[in-house]
Design a protein around this motif. Structure first.
Motif, PDB file in Angstrom:
ATOM      1  N   THR A 176     108.756  -4.465 -43.030  1.00  0.00           N
ATOM      2  CA  THR A 176     109.950  -5.029 -42.398  1.00  0.00           C
ATOM      3  C   THR A 176     111.001  -5.365 -43.454  1.00  0.00           C
ATOM      4  N   LEU A 177     112.231  -5.015 -43.152  1.00  0.00           N
ATOM      5  CA  LEU A 177     113.348  -5.288 -44.058  1.00  0.00           C
ATOM      6  C   LEU A 177     114.116  -6.499 -43.531  1.00  0.00           C
ATOM      7  N   ASP A 178     114.146  -7.556 -44.325  1.00  0.00           N
ATOM      8  CA  ASP A 178     114.849  -8.786 -43.929  1.00  0.00           C
ATOM      9  C   ASP A 178     116.233  -8.795 -44.575  1.00  0.00           C
ATOM     10  N   LEU A 179     117.267  -8.709 -43.757  1.00  0.00           N
ATOM     11  CA  LEU A 179     118.643  -8.715 -44.251  1.00  0.00           C
ATOM     12  C   LEU A 179     119.267 -10.097 -44.218  1.00  0.00           C
ATOM     13  N   GLY A 180     118.501 -11.096 -43.841  1.00  0.00           N
ATOM     14  CA  GLY A 180     119.022 -12.457 -43.757  1.00  0.00           C
ATOM     15  C   GLY A 180     119.471 -12.799 -42.358  1.00  0.00           C
ATOM     16  N   PHE A 181     120.446 -12.041 -41.834  1.00  0.00           N
ATOM     17  CA  PHE A 181     120.949 -12.301 -40.481  1.00  0.00           C
ATOM     18  C   PHE A 181     120.165 -11.545 -39.422  1.00  0.00           C
ATOM     19  N   ILE A 182     119.360 -10.538 -39.849  1.00  0.00           N
ATOM     20  CA  ILE A 182     118.546  -9.774 -38.909  1.00  0.00           C
ATOM     21  C   ILE A 182     117.391  -9.139 -39.664  1.00  0.00           C
ATOM     22  N   SER A 183     116.257  -8.997 -38.968  1.00  0.00           N
ATOM     23  CA  SER A 183     115.083  -8.335 -39.544  1.00  0.00           C
ATOM     24  C   SER A 183     114.914  -6.970 -38.894  1.00  0.00           C
ATOM     25  N   LEU A 184     114.737  -5.955 -39.729  1.00  0.00           N
ATOM     26  CA  LEU A 184     114.544  -4.603 -39.226  1.00  0.00           C
ATOM     27  C   LEU A 184     113.089  -4.205 -39.433  1.00  0.00           C
ATOM     28  N   PRO A 185     112.302  -4.132 -38.349  1.00  0.00           N
ATOM     29  CA  PRO A 185     110.890  -3.743 -38.491  1.00  0.00           C
ATOM     30  C   PRO A 185     110.766  -2.286 -38.919  1.00  0.00           C
ATOM     31  N   SER A 186     109.538  -1.906 -39.261  1.00  0.00           N
ATOM     32  CA  SER A 186     109.278  -0.558 -39.768  1.00  0.00           C
ATOM     33  C   SER A 186     109.723   0.511 -38.782  1.00  0.00           C
TER      34      SER A 186
END
Length: 368
Positions: A176-186
């Motif tokens: 998962t990529l955490d951008l701070g304002f939103i998390s983008l799962p795999s």
């Protein structure tokens, strides 16, 4: 006119970018369904080169999908290091081949396999070609299922596991990529990768369709004898169609292996080949937008019908198997669509229609 097209492209692009973000609020399972649908779009675009452009019926296309998947599985997992001492000596922690090397290799190997398939079938047409390609697809699946002895290459029916996820530019799509304002799962990260590959594939297919090669393929599709009489090298053009279509399948297979993290021969059955052919036919043979629509519909429909087959199974007191019931509903939906739209959901424009008679001037004299 150009402004209207630009607005349409911008709106479509925004919707495509927002689709996984909206779907993940309803669960990552929905995003995963979209990911699998995009992989089928890649497969359908590749098969459309063989069936739609060149008019060669290929029922073993899923074999190239398997070639790409197993190639990535062998080169990006500890399987070879665990079973071969020479490989373990060179790669003690297993082979973890980078993406930039595997994708071109999968494209080349699958394309070569397509040429090998096409070479002995150049004189076959129609049903005979379909039977030979069907046999080729089954041969590949049986080989993958039995190449675990005496030397364990494919691990047989157990399949290959622990396949690496795709990594590039320091980004691991398996996490998962955490951008701070939103998390983008795999699954969302894979969506954007698959979407970019579909866009590139559409551009390639669009350019091929309007090239001299594409026109040669369509001439062969309409009348091979006339095409040969006009100086087209039908032998080379057929081999090129098989090779080009197979390369799409190889790339899609490598993406499938990385996305699943596990592959086995069961994923490459005859039913999958027939499903990809149905996507091309249902959407509209030879028409890129129609092929995309057909692939998205048939890839997503089985998953959506899970929510319909379950309640129907409960209504029957469990006497009906939900998997069989789901296949029945898919078949009925396909029959209904083909009866309503015999040329496909979005067929290519018809060419060669007679021009309307002129409004003025000399009228044609009817034959006596």
């Amino acid at each position: 006119m150009m402004k209207n097209k630009l607005v349409v492209f911008l709106v479509a692009g925004a919707l495509l970018l927002l689709t996984p973000l909206i779907a993940q609020y309803f669960g990552n399972a929905w995003v995963r369904i979209i990911d699998i649908a995009l992989l089928y779009v890649l497969l359908a675009l590749g098969l459309n080169i063989v069936v739609g452009y060149a008019g060669l019926l290929d029922l073993g296309y899923i074999a190239f999908y398997a070639v790409g998947a197993y190639l990535f599985g062998l080169l990006a997992s500890p399987h070879l290091a665990d079973h071969f001492a020479a490989v373990r000596a060179m790669f003690p922690y297993g082979m973890h081949t980078p993406l930039w090397f595997v994708i071109p290799l999968a494209l080349a190997v699958a394309g070569t396999a397509g040429v090998i398939l096409g070479a002995p079938t150049l004189k076959l047409r129609g049903d005979y070609l379909a039977i030979v390609t069907l046999g080729f697809g089954e041969i590949i699946r049986v080989f993958l299922n039995n190449l675990d002895a005496p030397v364990n290459i494919t691990n047989g029916p157990k399949g290959i596991s622990q396949i690496d996820s795709i990594k590039f530019f320091g980004l691991d799509l398996g996490r998962t990529l955490d951008l701070g304002f939103i998390s983008l799962p795999s699954v969302t990260l894979y969506y954007y990768l698959f979407l970019s590959m579909v866009i590139v594939s559409v551009i390639i297919c669009y350019r091929l369709e309007r090239s001299r090669i594409g026109r040669a393929w369509m001439a062969i599709r309409e009348d091979e004898i006339a095409a040969k009489a006009m100086g087209i090298n039908t032998r080379n053009m057929k081999l090129l169609a098989f090779g080009m279509g197979a390369s799409f399948g190889g790339v899609a297979g490598s993406m499938f292996g990385a996305f699943q993290g596990f592959i086995s021969p069961e994923s490459f059955s005859l039913q999958e080949s027939i499903m990809v052919v149905a996507m091309v036919v249902l959407g509209g043979i030879g028409h890129i937008p129609g092929v995309i629509v057909g692939a998205l519909l048939l890839a997503a429909l089985p998953e959506v019908l899970r929510y319909v087959a379950g309640p129907l199974q409960e209504m029957s007191g469990g006497r009906l198997d939900s998997a069989i019931l789901r296949q029945l509903l898919i078949a009925l939906a396909m029959i209904a669509i083909m009866l309503a739209r015999p040329r496909g959901l979005w067929p290519s424009p018809e060419h060669g229609k007679a021009a309307p008679p002129p409004s003025g001037g000399v009228q044609p004299v009817p034959a006596k």
